[in-house]
Design a protein around this motif. Structure first.
Motif, mmCIF file in Angstrom:
data_model
loop_
_atom_site.group_PDB
_atom_site.id
_atom_site.type_symbol
_atom_site.label_atom_id
_atom_site.label_comp_id
_atom_site.label_asym_id
_atom_site.label_seq_id
_atom_site.Cartn_x
_atom_site.Cartn_y
_atom_site.Cartn_z
ATOM 1 N N LEU A 79 0.846 -1.187 0.000
ATOM 2 C CA LEU A 79 0.000 0.000 0.000
ATOM 3 C C LEU A 79 0.880 1.235 0.000
ATOM 4 O O LEU A 79 1.733 1.405 0.883
ATOM 5 C CB LEU A 79 -0.913 0.017 1.225
ATOM 6 C CG LEU A 79 -1.829 1.239 1.317
ATOM 7 C CD1 LEU A 79 -2.891 1.196 0.217
ATOM 8 C CD2 LEU A 79 -2.473 1.311 2.689
ATOM 9 N N ASP A 80 0.706 2.092 -0.991
ATOM 10 C CA ASP A 80 1.457 3.339 -1.069
ATOM 11 C C ASP A 80 0.735 4.367 -0.196
ATOM 12 O O ASP A 80 -0.372 4.786 -0.522
ATOM 13 C CB ASP A 80 1.517 3.823 -2.522
ATOM 14 C CG ASP A 80 2.330 5.087 -2.697
ATOM 15 O OD1 ASP A 80 2.544 5.826 -1.701
ATOM 16 O OD2 ASP A 80 2.746 5.355 -3.836
ATOM 17 N N THR A 111 -0.606 7.706 -1.857
ATOM 18 C CA THR A 111 -1.752 7.668 -2.774
ATOM 19 C C THR A 111 -2.884 6.782 -2.266
ATOM 20 O O THR A 111 -3.977 6.794 -2.817
ATOM 21 C CB THR A 111 -1.319 7.130 -4.155
ATOM 22 O OG1 THR A 111 -0.865 5.781 -4.001
ATOM 23 C CG2 THR A 111 -0.243 8.001 -4.772
ATOM 24 N N ASN A 112 -2.592 5.970 -1.224
ATOM 25 C CA ASN A 112 -3.538 5.000 -0.684
ATOM 26 C C ASN A 112 -3.945 3.969 -1.746
ATOM 27 O O ASN A 112 -5.063 3.478 -1.760
ATOM 28 C CB ASN A 112 -4.772 5.685 -0.090
ATOM 29 C CG ASN A 112 -5.402 4.846 0.998
ATOM 30 O OD1 ASN A 112 -4.706 4.130 1.710
ATOM 31 N ND2 ASN A 112 -6.709 4.920 1.121
ATOM 32 N N LYS A 113 -3.008 3.668 -2.651
ATOM 33 C CA LYS A 113 -3.249 2.693 -3.714
ATOM 34 C C LYS A 113 -2.194 1.591 -3.668
ATOM 35 O O LYS A 113 -1.107 1.772 -3.147
ATOM 36 C CB LYS A 113 -3.214 3.372 -5.081
ATOM 37 C CG LYS A 113 -4.367 4.333 -5.261
ATOM 38 C CD LYS A 113 -4.429 4.873 -6.652
ATOM 39 C CE LYS A 113 -5.618 5.819 -6.738
ATOM 40 N NZ LYS A 113 -5.946 6.160 -8.075
ATOM 41 N N CYS A 114 -2.537 0.467 -4.260
ATOM 42 C CA CYS A 114 -1.647 -0.678 -4.316
ATOM 43 C C CYS A 114 -0.529 -0.432 -5.332
ATOM 44 O O CYS A 114 -0.801 -0.072 -6.486
ATOM 45 C CB CYS A 114 -2.451 -1.920 -4.703
ATOM 46 S SG CYS A 114 -1.460 -3.406 -4.908
ATOM 47 N N LYS A 115 0.724 -0.656 -4.914
ATOM 48 C CA LYS A 115 1.872 -0.455 -5.795
ATOM 49 C C LYS A 115 1.976 -1.523 -6.877
ATOM 50 O O LYS A 115 2.632 -1.309 -7.890
ATOM 51 C CB LYS A 115 3.172 -0.476 -4.981
ATOM 52 C CG LYS A 115 3.312 0.639 -3.994
ATOM 53 C CD LYS A 115 4.596 0.449 -3.212
ATOM 54 C CE LYS A 115 4.708 1.424 -2.075
ATOM 55 N NZ LYS A 115 5.927 1.173 -1.287
ATOM 56 N N TYR A 173 -0.825 -3.321 -8.179
ATOM 57 C CA TYR A 173 -2.219 -3.650 -8.481
ATOM 58 C C TYR A 173 -2.410 -4.613 -9.662
ATOM 59 O O TYR A 173 -3.107 -5.610 -9.524
ATOM 60 C CB TYR A 173 -3.036 -2.373 -8.694
ATOM 61 C CG TYR A 173 -4.508 -2.649 -8.783
ATOM 62 C CD1 TYR A 173 -5.265 -2.836 -7.626
ATOM 63 C CD2 TYR A 173 -5.152 -2.731 -10.011
ATOM 64 C CE1 TYR A 173 -6.620 -3.096 -7.696
ATOM 65 C CE2 TYR A 173 -6.500 -2.993 -10.082
ATOM 66 C CZ TYR A 173 -7.234 -3.180 -8.925
ATOM 67 O OH TYR A 173 -8.568 -3.453 -9.004
ATOM 68 N N ARG A 179 -1.333 -8.074 -8.373
ATOM 69 C CA ARG A 179 -1.726 -8.406 -7.004
ATOM 70 C C ARG A 179 -2.101 -9.884 -6.859
ATOM 71 O O ARG A 179 -2.466 -10.532 -7.836
ATOM 72 C CB ARG A 179 -2.869 -7.511 -6.545
ATOM 73 C CG ARG A 179 -4.199 -7.752 -7.256
ATOM 74 C CD ARG A 179 -5.143 -6.577 -7.006
ATOM 75 N NE ARG A 179 -6.443 -6.781 -7.613
ATOM 76 C CZ ARG A 179 -6.731 -6.591 -8.905
ATOM 77 N NH1 ARG A 179 -5.782 -6.200 -9.736
ATOM 78 N NH2 ARG A 179 -7.949 -6.791 -9.360
ATOM 79 N N CYS A 203 -6.424 -11.000 -3.255
ATOM 80 C CA CYS A 203 -6.753 -9.576 -3.361
ATOM 81 C C CYS A 203 -7.730 -9.340 -4.516
ATOM 82 O O CYS A 203 -8.626 -8.505 -4.414
ATOM 83 C CB CYS A 203 -5.487 -8.748 -3.579
ATOM 84 S SG CYS A 203 -4.334 -8.762 -2.204
#
Length: 108
Positions: free
Chosen positions: A41-42, A45-49, A51, A54, A58
């Protein structure tokens, strides 16, 4: 989040060492958490690095396997209300396959 061998290989192929992102809990490889969040989790940005790469768990979340009950939606997920029963029925075989890959058929 439990990991399959394929999940670990796919993420490692991105250049991440399994020592960085895998922890073993009761003999099961899982995504490492840092400060209560997935290692990927970045925070800016609150996003998956990772994605697009994944883990399967997930990809299927918020569907989960509940022993003795089957596949259902995780009620703790903030987006649980967005999953309809038809999607649960359609995706249930994938969740069951994932559980079998990680834990073996004796957990089903």
């Amino acid at each position: 989040m439990p990991l399959t061998r394929e999940d670990i290989e796919r993420i490692a192929s991105l250049g991440y060492s399994p020592d960085y992102f895998v922890e073993h809990v009761d003999g099961v490889p899982r995504l490492r958490n840092v400060e209560g969040h997935c290692v990927f989790l970045d925070p800016s940005t609150n996003k998956c690095k990772i994605y697009p790469h994944r883990p399967m768990g997930c990809r299927l979340y918020p569907l989960v396997y509940v022993p003795g009950e089957g596949v259902d939606v995780d009620p703790e997920c903030p987006k649980a209300y967005t999953i309809d029963r038809k999607s649960v029925r359609e995706l249930a075989p994938l969740v069951l396959r994932l559980v079998e890959m990680i834990y073996g058929s004796e957990k089903l």
